[in-house]
Design a protein around this motif. Sequence first.
Motif, PDB file in Angstrom:
ATOM      1  N   TYR A 175     -16.442 -20.269 -13.045  1.00 33.98           N
ATOM      2  CA  TYR A 175     -15.978 -19.742 -11.765  1.00 33.98           C
ATOM      3  C   TYR A 175     -14.460 -19.881 -11.638  1.00 33.98           C
ATOM      4  CZ  TYR A 175     -20.894 -19.740 -10.545  1.00 33.98           C
ATOM      5  OH  TYR A 175     -22.237 -19.501 -10.535  1.00 33.98           O
ATOM      6  N   ILE A 176     -13.936 -20.965 -12.151  1.00 40.14           N
ATOM      7  CA  ILE A 176     -12.480 -21.149 -12.127  1.00 40.14           C
ATOM      8  C   ILE A 176     -11.808 -20.078 -12.965  1.00 40.14           C
ATOM      9  CG2 ILE A 176     -10.607 -22.687 -12.813  1.00 40.14           C
ATOM     10  CD1 ILE A 176     -12.420 -25.026 -12.002  1.00 40.14           C
ATOM     11  N   PHE A 177     -12.355 -19.816 -14.169  1.00 39.34           N
ATOM     12  CA  PHE A 177     -11.797 -18.753 -15.006  1.00 39.34           C
ATOM     13  C   PHE A 177     -11.902 -17.400 -14.316  1.00 39.34           C
ATOM     14  CE2 PHE A 177     -12.533 -21.576 -18.797  1.00 39.34           C
ATOM     15  CZ  PHE A 177     -11.191 -21.679 -19.124  1.00 39.34           C
ATOM     16  N   ALA A 178     -13.025 -17.140 -13.661  1.00 33.00           N
ATOM     17  CA  ALA A 178     -13.200 -15.867 -12.965  1.00 33.00           C
ATOM     18  C   ALA A 178     -12.233 -15.742 -11.793  1.00 33.00           C
ATOM     19  CB  ALA A 178     -14.635 -15.725 -12.487  1.00 33.00           C
ATOM     20  N   LEU A 179     -12.047 -16.833 -11.050  1.00 32.74           N
ATOM     21  CA  LEU A 179     -11.125 -16.801  -9.917  1.00 32.74           C
ATOM     22  C   LEU A 179      -9.674 -16.685 -10.369  1.00 32.74           C
ATOM     23  CD1 LEU A 179     -12.768 -19.424  -7.540  1.00 32.74           C
ATOM     24  CD2 LEU A 179     -12.644 -16.941  -7.231  1.00 32.74           C
ATOM     25  N   TRP A 180      -9.395 -17.045 -11.611  1.00 31.01           N
ATOM     26  CA  TRP A 180      -8.061 -16.878 -12.158  1.00 31.01           C
ATOM     27  C   TRP A 180      -7.897 -15.475 -12.743  1.00 31.01           C
ATOM     28  CZ3 TRP A 180      -6.931 -16.226 -17.457  1.00 31.01           C
ATOM     29  CH2 TRP A 180      -5.571 -16.207 -17.756  1.00 31.01           C
ATOM     30  N   ALA A 181      -8.913 -15.006 -13.470  1.00 27.29           N
ATOM     31  CA  ALA A 181      -8.786 -13.742 -14.190  1.00 27.29           C
ATOM     32  C   ALA A 181      -8.862 -12.524 -13.268  1.00 27.29           C
ATOM     33  CB  ALA A 181      -9.865 -13.647 -15.261  1.00 27.29           C
ATOM     34  N   ALA A 182      -9.627 -12.596 -12.203  1.00 28.44           N
ATOM     35  CA  ALA A 182      -9.781 -11.432 -11.322  1.00 28.44           C
ATOM     36  C   ALA A 182      -8.452 -11.013 -10.679  1.00 28.44           C
ATOM     37  CB  ALA A 182     -10.839 -11.708 -10.265  1.00 28.44           C
ATOM     38  N   PRO A 183      -7.687 -11.916 -10.069  1.00 27.65           N
ATOM     39  CA  PRO A 183      -6.393 -11.486  -9.524  1.00 27.65           C
ATOM     40  C   PRO A 183      -5.412 -11.026 -10.600  1.00 27.65           C
ATOM     41  CG  PRO A 183      -7.036 -13.576  -8.567  1.00 27.65           C
ATOM     42  CD  PRO A 183      -7.999 -13.288  -9.656  1.00 27.65           C
ATOM     43  N   MET A 184      -5.488 -11.655 -11.788  1.00 30.98           N
ATOM     44  CA  MET A 184      -4.605 -11.226 -12.878  1.00 30.98           C
ATOM     45  C   MET A 184      -4.942  -9.797 -13.301  1.00 30.98           C
ATOM     46  SD  MET A 184      -2.491 -13.604 -13.506  1.00 30.98           S
ATOM     47  CE  MET A 184      -2.579 -14.194 -11.845  1.00 30.98           C
ATOM     48  N   ALA A 185      -6.216  -9.497 -13.424  1.00 30.33           N
ATOM     49  CA  ALA A 185      -6.625  -8.145 -13.805  1.00 30.33           C
ATOM     50  C   ALA A 185      -6.225  -7.131 -12.735  1.00 30.33           C
ATOM     51  CB  ALA A 185      -8.130  -8.104 -14.048  1.00 30.33           C
ATOM     52  N   LEU A 186      -6.395  -7.488 -11.475  1.00 32.54           N
ATOM     53  CA  LEU A 186      -5.998  -6.583 -10.401  1.00 32.54           C
ATOM     54  C   LEU A 186      -4.493  -6.355 -10.398  1.00 32.54           C
ATOM     55  CD1 LEU A 186      -8.253  -7.766  -7.450  1.00 32.54           C
ATOM     56  CD2 LEU A 186      -8.320  -5.570  -8.631  1.00 32.54           C
ATOM     57  N   PHE A 187      -3.720  -7.435 -10.514  1.00 29.36           N
ATOM     58  CA  PHE A 187      -2.267  -7.281 -10.475  1.00 29.36           C
ATOM     59  C   PHE A 187      -1.767  -6.482 -11.663  1.00 29.36           C
ATOM     60  CE2 PHE A 187       1.909  -8.611 -11.990  1.00 29.36           C
ATOM     61  CZ  PHE A 187       2.677  -8.173 -10.928  1.00 29.36           C
ATOM     62  N   TRP A 188      -2.193  -6.867 -12.881  1.00 25.67           N
ATOM     63  CA  TRP A 188      -1.674  -6.183 -14.065  1.00 25.67           C
ATOM     64  C   TRP A 188      -2.209  -4.755 -14.158  1.00 25.67           C
ATOM     65  CZ3 TRP A 188       2.654  -7.689 -15.726  1.00 25.67           C
ATOM     66  CH2 TRP A 188       3.007  -9.032 -15.690  1.00 25.67           C
ATOM     67  N   GLY A 189      -3.401  -4.511 -13.653  1.00 24.50           N
ATOM     68  CA  GLY A 189      -3.899  -3.140 -13.583  1.00 24.50           C
ATOM     69  C   GLY A 189      -3.056  -2.296 -12.645  1.00 24.50           C
ATOM     70  N   TRP A 190      -2.775  -2.846 -11.462  1.00 28.50           N
ATOM     71  CA  TRP A 190      -1.914  -2.137 -10.522  1.00 28.50           C
ATOM     72  C   TRP A 190      -0.526  -1.942 -11.105  1.00 28.50           C
ATOM     73  CZ3 TRP A 190       2.627  -4.097  -8.391  1.00 28.50           C
ATOM     74  CH2 TRP A 190       3.261  -3.257  -7.485  1.00 28.50           C
ATOM     75  N   PHE A 191       0.007  -2.975 -11.738  1.00 29.99           N
ATOM     76  CA  PHE A 191       1.350  -2.903 -12.286  1.00 29.99           C
ATOM     77  C   PHE A 191       1.449  -1.795 -13.332  1.00 29.99           C
ATOM     78  CE2 PHE A 191       4.548  -4.120 -15.431  1.00 29.99           C
ATOM     79  CZ  PHE A 191       5.656  -4.257 -14.613  1.00 29.99           C
ATOM     80  N   TYR A 192       0.496  -1.751 -14.271  1.00 32.04           N
ATOM     81  CA  TYR A 192       0.539  -0.742 -15.326  1.00 32.04           C
ATOM     82  C   TYR A 192       0.397   0.666 -14.749  1.00 32.04           C
ATOM     83  CZ  TYR A 192      -0.767   2.028 -19.361  1.00 32.04           C
ATOM     84  OH  TYR A 192      -0.827   3.005 -20.311  1.00 32.04           O
ATOM     85  N   LEU A 193      -0.576   0.847 -13.868  1.00 34.49           N
ATOM     86  CA  LEU A 193      -0.794   2.180 -13.317  1.00 34.49           C
ATOM     87  C   LEU A 193       0.378   2.642 -12.464  1.00 34.49           C
ATOM     88  CD1 LEU A 193      -4.565   1.951 -12.370  1.00 34.49           C
ATOM     89  CD2 LEU A 193      -3.547   3.260 -14.241  1.00 34.49           C
ATOM     90  N   SER A 194       0.913   1.749 -11.626  1.00 31.35           N
ATOM     91  CA  SER A 194       2.015   2.159 -10.767  1.00 31.35           C
ATOM     92  C   SER A 194       3.321   2.299 -11.549  1.00 31.35           C
ATOM     93  CB  SER A 194       2.193   1.176  -9.614  1.00 31.35           C
ATOM     94  OG  SER A 194       2.559  -0.095 -10.102  1.00 31.35           O
ATOM     95  N   LEU A 195       3.508   1.500 -12.582  1.00 29.05           N
ATOM     96  CA  LEU A 195       4.714   1.619 -13.395  1.00 29.05           C
ATOM     97  C   LEU A 195       4.763   2.977 -14.080  1.00 29.05           C
ATOM     98  CD1 LEU A 195       7.232   0.181 -14.602  1.00 29.05           C
ATOM     99  CD2 LEU A 195       5.765  -0.507 -16.495  1.00 29.05           C
ATOM    100  N   ASN A 196       3.628   3.450 -14.537  1.00 26.20           N
ATOM    101  CA  ASN A 196       3.548   4.737 -15.218  1.00 26.20           C
ATOM    102  C   ASN A 196       3.194   5.890 -14.279  1.00 26.20           C
ATOM    103  OD1 ASN A 196       4.134   3.794 -17.902  1.00 26.20           O
ATOM    104  ND2 ASN A 196       2.173   2.741 -17.776  1.00 26.20           N
TER     105      ASN A 196
END
Length: 113
Positions: free
Chosen positions: A3-24
Amino acid sequence: MRYIFALWAAPMALFWGWFYLSLNDMNFGYVMLSRRLHDFVFELYGQMLGIDPATIPGMVAKACVFDGFLLMALWAFRRRREITGWVRRRWADPVPFERMRGATEAGPKLPAE
């Protein structure tokens, strides 16, 4: 721990997904994924922090790597008995002769040799 890994990875995936899509500027019709909003967000953060907005993604990446190492250290600390047992088994058991010979012998002779 998962659960700790999931609570860490979910915001990272959301942020980096948004970052990549919005950057391009792959916005699919959403303003949230547009390059204009991307530039506005980083300009706003840059003004709040008093730094160049171009350095913020690098700082976030360093923080993500540091957090990842911190979580891996926490995981390794919790599993230290299993890890030390595995290391001891690896060091105690010698490599069998057949396996060593197969790894060190020369390969098949090619016709041109």
